[in-house]
Design a protein around this motif. Sequence first.
Motif, PDB file in Angstrom:
ATOM      1  N   ALA A   1      -5.513  -0.612 -10.340  1.00  0.00           N
ATOM      2  CA  ALA A   1      -5.108   0.687  -9.914  1.00  0.00           C
ATOM      3  C   ALA A   1      -6.125   1.937 -10.049  1.00  0.00           C
ATOM      4  CB  ALA A   1      -3.855   1.043 -10.539  1.00  0.00           C
ATOM      5  N   ILE A   2      -6.699   1.780 -11.218  1.00  0.00           N
ATOM      6  CA  ILE A   2      -7.717   2.924 -11.554  1.00  0.00           C
ATOM      7  C   ILE A   2      -9.041   2.701 -10.472  1.00  0.00           C
ATOM      8  CG2 ILE A   2      -9.359   3.652 -13.185  1.00  0.00           C
ATOM      9  CD1 ILE A   2      -7.312   3.134 -15.613  1.00  0.00           C
TER      10      ILE A   2
ATOM     11  N   GLY B   1       5.123   1.430  -1.782  1.00  0.00           N
ATOM     12  CA  GLY B   1       4.300   0.046  -1.010  1.00  0.00           C
ATOM     13  C   GLY B   1       4.002  -0.839  -2.260  1.00  0.00           C
ATOM     14  N   THR B   2       4.597  -1.951  -2.214  1.00  0.00           N
ATOM     15  CA  THR B   2       4.217  -2.752  -3.539  1.00  0.00           C
ATOM     16  C   THR B   2       3.188  -3.907  -3.055  1.00  0.00           C
ATOM     17  OG1 THR B   2       6.337  -4.066  -3.013  1.00  0.00           O
ATOM     18  CG2 THR B   2       6.653  -2.444  -4.618  1.00  0.00           C
TER      19      THR B   2
ATOM     20  N   THR C   1      -0.245  -2.440  -7.299  1.00  0.00           N
ATOM     21  CA  THR C   1      -1.448  -2.961  -6.953  1.00  0.00           C
ATOM     22  C   THR C   1      -1.205  -4.437  -7.205  1.00  0.00           C
ATOM     23  OG1 THR C   1      -2.831  -2.783  -9.136  1.00  0.00           O
ATOM     24  CG2 THR C   1      -2.868  -1.006  -7.248  1.00  0.00           C
ATOM     25  N   ASP C   2      -1.875  -5.333  -6.189  1.00  0.00           N
ATOM     26  CA  ASP C   2      -2.110  -6.711  -6.556  1.00  0.00           C
ATOM     27  C   ASP C   2      -3.567  -7.038  -6.732  1.00  0.00           C
ATOM     28  OD1 ASP C   2      -1.300  -9.179  -6.634  1.00  0.00           O
ATOM     29  OD2 ASP C   2      -0.328  -9.245  -4.575  1.00  0.00           O
ATOM     30  N   LEU C   3      -3.687  -8.462  -7.262  1.00  0.00           N
ATOM     31  CA  LEU C   3      -5.090  -8.720  -7.678  1.00  0.00           C
ATOM     32  C   LEU C   3      -6.175  -8.720  -6.326  1.00  0.00           C
ATOM     33  CD1 LEU C   3      -4.202 -12.035  -9.631  1.00  0.00           C
ATOM     34  CD2 LEU C   3      -5.310  -9.712 -10.515  1.00  0.00           C
ATOM     35  N   ARG C   4      -5.715  -8.759  -5.296  1.00  0.00           N
ATOM     36  CA  ARG C   4      -6.830  -8.919  -4.134  1.00  0.00           C
ATOM     37  C   ARG C   4      -7.254  -7.559  -3.721  1.00  0.00           C
ATOM     38  NH1 ARG C   4      -3.338 -13.083  -3.915  1.00  0.00           N
ATOM     39  NH2 ARG C   4      -4.423 -15.086  -3.697  1.00  0.00           N
ATOM     40  N   LEU C   5      -6.647  -6.161  -4.004  1.00  0.00           N
ATOM     41  CA  LEU C   5      -7.053  -5.205  -3.717  1.00  0.00           C
ATOM     42  C   LEU C   5      -8.308  -4.602  -4.058  1.00  0.00           C
ATOM     43  CD1 LEU C   5      -5.969  -2.329  -2.596  1.00  0.00           C
ATOM     44  CD2 LEU C   5      -5.220  -1.860  -4.791  1.00  0.00           C
ATOM     45  N   ASN C   6      -8.967  -4.983  -5.091  1.00  0.00           N
ATOM     46  CA  ASN C   6     -10.359  -4.405  -5.485  1.00  0.00           C
ATOM     47  C   ASN C   6     -10.875  -5.198  -6.789  1.00  0.00           C
ATOM     48  OD1 ASN C   6      -9.820  -3.067  -7.811  1.00  0.00           O
ATOM     49  ND2 ASN C   6      -8.988  -1.611  -6.384  1.00  0.00           N
ATOM     50  N   GLU C   7     -12.030  -5.071  -6.951  1.00  0.00           N
ATOM     51  CA  GLU C   7     -12.505  -5.598  -8.156  1.00  0.00           C
ATOM     52  C   GLU C   7     -12.944  -4.613  -8.903  1.00  0.00           C
ATOM     53  OE1 GLU C   7     -13.913  -8.549 -10.640  1.00  0.00           O
ATOM     54  OE2 GLU C   7     -13.097  -8.838  -8.716  1.00  0.00           O
ATOM     55  N   PRO C   8     -12.198  -4.182 -10.131  1.00  0.00           N
ATOM     56  CA  PRO C   8     -12.620  -3.240 -11.195  1.00  0.00           C
ATOM     57  C   PRO C   8     -14.017  -3.090 -11.532  1.00  0.00           C
ATOM     58  CG  PRO C   8     -10.690  -4.181 -11.571  1.00  0.00           C
ATOM     59  CD  PRO C   8     -11.133  -5.042 -10.675  1.00  0.00           C
TER      60      PRO C   8
END
Length: 250
Positions: free
Chosen positions: A42-43, A141-142, A177-184
């Motif tokens: 999320a960040i 939006g989940t 946010t789900d896991l596939r949204l981005n790579e922190p």
Amino acid sequence: MKVLVPVKRVLDYNVKPRVKADGTGVDLANVKMSMNPFDEIAIEEAVRLKEKGVATEVVVVTIGVPKAETDVLLTARAMGADRGILIVTEDEVEPLAVAKLLAKVAEEEQPGLIILGKQAIDDDANQTGQMLAALLGWPQGTFASKVEVTGERVAVTREVDGGLETVDLKLPAIVTTDLRLNEPRYATLPNIMKAKSKPIAKKTVADYGVDVTPRLTTHKVVEPGKRSAGIKVGSVDELVEKLKGMGVAK
């Protein structure tokens, strides 16, 4: 547009949980604590929105013990958040109470978007985002795997059983946010040092007038049962007979 990102301090995902001897919960004494992995995502998404010029400020908020300032908020600011809010409490706060506190913070901060992890890895409740949306009366939006902000609207692509679904929301809105949204991104040492100069506001639960009395009772916590050893068979025919005995093959 201001983006608010709630985060949680949890047992580090690399640490094997130990159940207390009396079965009342997980033993957190002398173990590494860190930010909930879904909240890191999320960040990262909020910081990317700022880098694109969509967001003007990223504010991170957490509810927990004083150590959360270094375990969670410092990392968040090192990742790119502009300032932090710590609501100090020694008590465990359940999802509904968390949502009520975050609703109060949202009323004060007036963000255009709230992004938070879909769930915390310690309780896997997956409730706070939805409850917060209901309390604020905002669209949600989940399980987001893609977030696109255009003007006064945000398009959230989410994974469902049949594939992908895209919902169009009017800002202000809630996104989980789900896991596939981005790579922190990794919080580097130079950024950690710089983050120490970024402002942080310390509050208490009493400052917001929210009742955080627990509504749930945990009766018992036990470790998962150990898997029994497998068996070896000498032939395919023997395997088929074993499967028949288990009711798997006919």
